[in-house]
Design a protein around this motif. Sequence first.
Motif, PDB file in Angstrom:
ATOM      1  N   VAL A  24       9.579   7.881 -10.269  1.00 17.83           N
ATOM      2  CA  VAL A  24       8.860   8.548 -11.348  1.00 17.83           C
ATOM      3  C   VAL A  24       9.119   7.780 -12.643  1.00 17.83           C
ATOM      4  O   VAL A  24      10.263   7.437 -12.942  1.00 17.83           O
ATOM      5  N   THR A  25       8.062   7.513 -13.393  1.00 19.62           N
ATOM      6  CA  THR A  25       8.224   6.966 -14.738  1.00 19.62           C
ATOM      7  C   THR A  25       8.040   8.118 -15.709  1.00 19.62           C
ATOM      8  O   THR A  25       7.011   8.787 -15.697  1.00 19.62           O
ATOM      9  N   TYR A  26       9.064   8.365 -16.524  1.00 16.20           N
ATOM     10  CA  TYR A  26       9.028   9.476 -17.478  1.00 16.20           C
ATOM     11  C   TYR A  26       8.797   8.892 -18.866  1.00 16.20           C
ATOM     12  O   TYR A  26       9.537   8.025 -19.306  1.00 16.20           O
ATOM     13  N   ARG A  27       7.756   9.395 -19.520  1.00 20.52           N
ATOM     14  CA  ARG A  27       7.358   8.869 -20.832  1.00 20.52           C
ATOM     15  C   ARG A  27       7.415   9.987 -21.871  1.00 20.52           C
ATOM     16  O   ARG A  27       6.628  10.913 -21.854  1.00 20.52           O
ATOM     17  N   LYS A  28       8.389   9.872 -22.768  1.00 22.76           N
ATOM     18  CA  LYS A  28       8.557  10.835 -23.850  1.00 22.76           C
ATOM     19  C   LYS A  28       8.110  10.162 -25.143  1.00 22.76           C
ATOM     20  O   LYS A  28       8.451   9.005 -25.386  1.00 22.76           O
ATOM     21  N   LYS A  29       7.325  10.869 -25.954  1.00 21.44           N
ATOM     22  CA  LYS A  29       6.821  10.288 -27.209  1.00 21.44           C
ATOM     23  C   LYS A  29       7.959   9.740 -28.047  1.00 21.44           C
ATOM     24  O   LYS A  29       8.963  10.404 -28.267  1.00 21.44           O
ATOM     25  N   ILE A  36      13.046   7.095 -12.998  1.00 25.72           N
ATOM     26  CA  ILE A  36      14.005   7.965 -12.319  1.00 25.72           C
ATOM     27  C   ILE A  36      13.437   8.324 -10.951  1.00 25.72           C
ATOM     28  O   ILE A  36      12.343   7.904 -10.597  1.00 25.72           O
ATOM     29  N   SER A  37      14.171   9.124 -10.204  1.00 27.15           N
ATOM     30  CA  SER A  37      13.685   9.665  -8.936  1.00 27.15           C
ATOM     31  C   SER A  37      13.464  11.154  -9.111  1.00 27.15           C
ATOM     32  O   SER A  37      14.177  11.821  -9.854  1.00 27.15           O
ATOM     33  N   GLY A  38      12.460  11.682  -8.400  1.00 23.91           N
ATOM     34  CA  GLY A  38      12.189  13.108  -8.449  1.00 23.91           C
ATOM     35  C   GLY A  38      11.529  13.559  -7.162  1.00 23.91           C
ATOM     36  O   GLY A  38      10.976  12.759  -6.417  1.00 23.91           O
ATOM     37  N   VAL A  60      10.811  18.145  -9.463  1.00 26.52           N
ATOM     38  CA  VAL A  60      12.223  18.462  -9.669  1.00 26.52           C
ATOM     39  C   VAL A  60      12.935  17.168 -10.043  1.00 26.52           C
ATOM     40  O   VAL A  60      12.823  16.165  -9.331  1.00 26.52           O
ATOM     41  N   ILE A  61      13.624  17.192 -11.182  1.00 31.09           N
ATOM     42  CA  ILE A  61      14.407  16.038 -11.644  1.00 31.09           C
ATOM     43  C   ILE A  61      15.789  16.531 -12.068  1.00 31.09           C
ATOM     44  O   ILE A  61      15.975  17.724 -12.331  1.00 31.09           O
ATOM     45  N   TRP A  62      16.736  15.627 -12.143  1.00 30.99           N
ATOM     46  CA  TRP A  62      18.097  15.998 -12.545  1.00 30.99           C
ATOM     47  C   TRP A  62      18.233  16.015 -14.063  1.00 30.99           C
ATOM     48  O   TRP A  62      17.656  15.177 -14.756  1.00 30.99           O
ATOM     49  N   VAL A  63      19.010  16.956 -14.543  1.00 28.31           N
ATOM     50  CA  VAL A  63      19.298  17.070 -15.979  1.00 28.31           C
ATOM     51  C   VAL A  63      19.943  15.784 -16.496  1.00 28.31           C
ATOM     52  O   VAL A  63      19.676  15.359 -17.616  1.00 28.31           O
ATOM     53  N   ASN A  64      20.769  15.143 -15.669  1.00 25.83           N
ATOM     54  CA  ASN A  64      21.425  13.900 -16.095  1.00 25.83           C
ATOM     55  C   ASN A  64      20.421  12.775 -16.352  1.00 25.83           C
ATOM     56  O   ASN A  64      20.709  11.853 -17.104  1.00 25.83           O
ATOM     57  N   ASP A  65      19.244  12.843 -15.718  1.00 28.88           N
ATOM     58  CA  ASP A  65      18.237  11.796 -15.899  1.00 28.88           C
ATOM     59  C   ASP A  65      17.390  12.026 -17.145  1.00 28.88           C
ATOM     60  O   ASP A  65      17.067  11.086 -17.856  1.00 28.88           O
ATOM     61  N   ILE A  66      16.984  13.270 -17.387  1.00 29.75           N
ATOM     62  CA  ILE A  66      16.199  13.631 -18.572  1.00 29.75           C
ATOM     63  C   ILE A  66      16.864  14.864 -19.180  1.00 29.75           C
ATOM     64  O   ILE A  66      16.822  15.958 -18.600  1.00 29.75           O
ATOM     65  N   ILE A  93      21.480  22.086 -13.507  1.00 34.66           N
ATOM     66  CA  ILE A  93      21.615  20.863 -12.718  1.00 34.66           C
ATOM     67  C   ILE A  93      20.309  20.095 -12.695  1.00 34.66           C
ATOM     68  O   ILE A  93      20.283  18.884 -12.796  1.00 34.66           O
ATOM     69  N   SER A  94      19.215  20.848 -12.553  1.00 36.14           N
ATOM     70  CA  SER A  94      17.908  20.209 -12.423  1.00 36.14           C
ATOM     71  C   SER A  94      16.882  20.920 -13.288  1.00 36.14           C
ATOM     72  O   SER A  94      17.091  22.040 -13.744  1.00 36.14           O
ATOM     73  N   TRP A  95      15.772  20.227 -13.500  1.00 35.83           N
ATOM     74  CA  TRP A  95      14.597  20.793 -14.154  1.00 35.83           C
ATOM     75  C   TRP A  95      13.503  20.922 -13.112  1.00 35.83           C
ATOM     76  O   TRP A  95      13.343  20.039 -12.262  1.00 35.83           O
ATOM     77  N   VAL A  96      12.739  21.989 -13.191  1.00 37.42           N
ATOM     78  CA  VAL A  96      11.527  22.135 -12.395  1.00 37.42           C
ATOM     79  C   VAL A  96      10.378  22.118 -13.387  1.00 37.42           C
ATOM     80  O   VAL A  96      10.261  22.999 -14.241  1.00 37.42           O
ATOM     81  N   LEU A  97       9.563  21.081 -13.289  1.00 36.36           N
ATOM     82  CA  LEU A  97       8.476  20.878 -14.239  1.00 36.36           C
ATOM     83  C   LEU A  97       7.133  21.155 -13.582  1.00 36.36           C
ATOM     84  O   LEU A  97       6.860  20.652 -12.486  1.00 36.36           O
ATOM     85  N   GLU A  98       6.320  21.950 -14.239  1.00 32.48           N
ATOM     86  CA  GLU A  98       4.937  22.098 -13.819  1.00 32.48           C
ATOM     87  C   GLU A  98       4.166  20.943 -14.435  1.00 32.48           C
ATOM     88  O   GLU A  98       4.284  20.681 -15.630  1.00 32.48           O
ATOM     89  N   LEU A  99       3.385  20.258 -13.611  1.00 31.45           N
ATOM     90  CA  LEU A  99       2.606  19.118 -14.073  1.00 31.45           C
ATOM     91  C   LEU A  99       1.122  19.397 -13.911  1.00 31.45           C
ATOM     92  O   LEU A  99       0.718  20.115 -13.003  1.00 31.45           O
TER      93      LEU A  99
END
Length: 107
Positions: A24-29, A36-38, A60-66, A93-99
């Motif tokens: 996963v490529t995570y792009r924050k403004k 990362i992996s998700g 689902v991604i880890w809090v340590n990653d984002i 521990i993790s985030w669950v993101l709706e995309l």
Amino acid sequence: MNFREAMAADKDVFMNESEFAVPVTYRKKGSPDVTISGVFSLQDGFDCRPGTASQTGLLVIWVNDIARPEYGDAVIIDGKEWKVMPNIRGGDISWVLELSNDMRHRF
């Protein structure tokens, strides 16, 4: 060992790209892209209300990653760009993101 500790101990199993996870490529403004992996799950159906045409998914991604995902952040999975929606869950521990992926044709 409680469930939270077991999940943290088994992070390498959950986020193994040979098993469940995808790159996963995570792009924050205002920040550089982060790879990362998700664990991604495409939801059934499409949102086709008037003026919309989108797919939805859960990531689902880890809090340590984002540390703090935000509504509107971009996520690229398999070359397709998704936007993080407002319903962000987790944080221990993790985030669950709706995309959401806008599928309207652009001229």
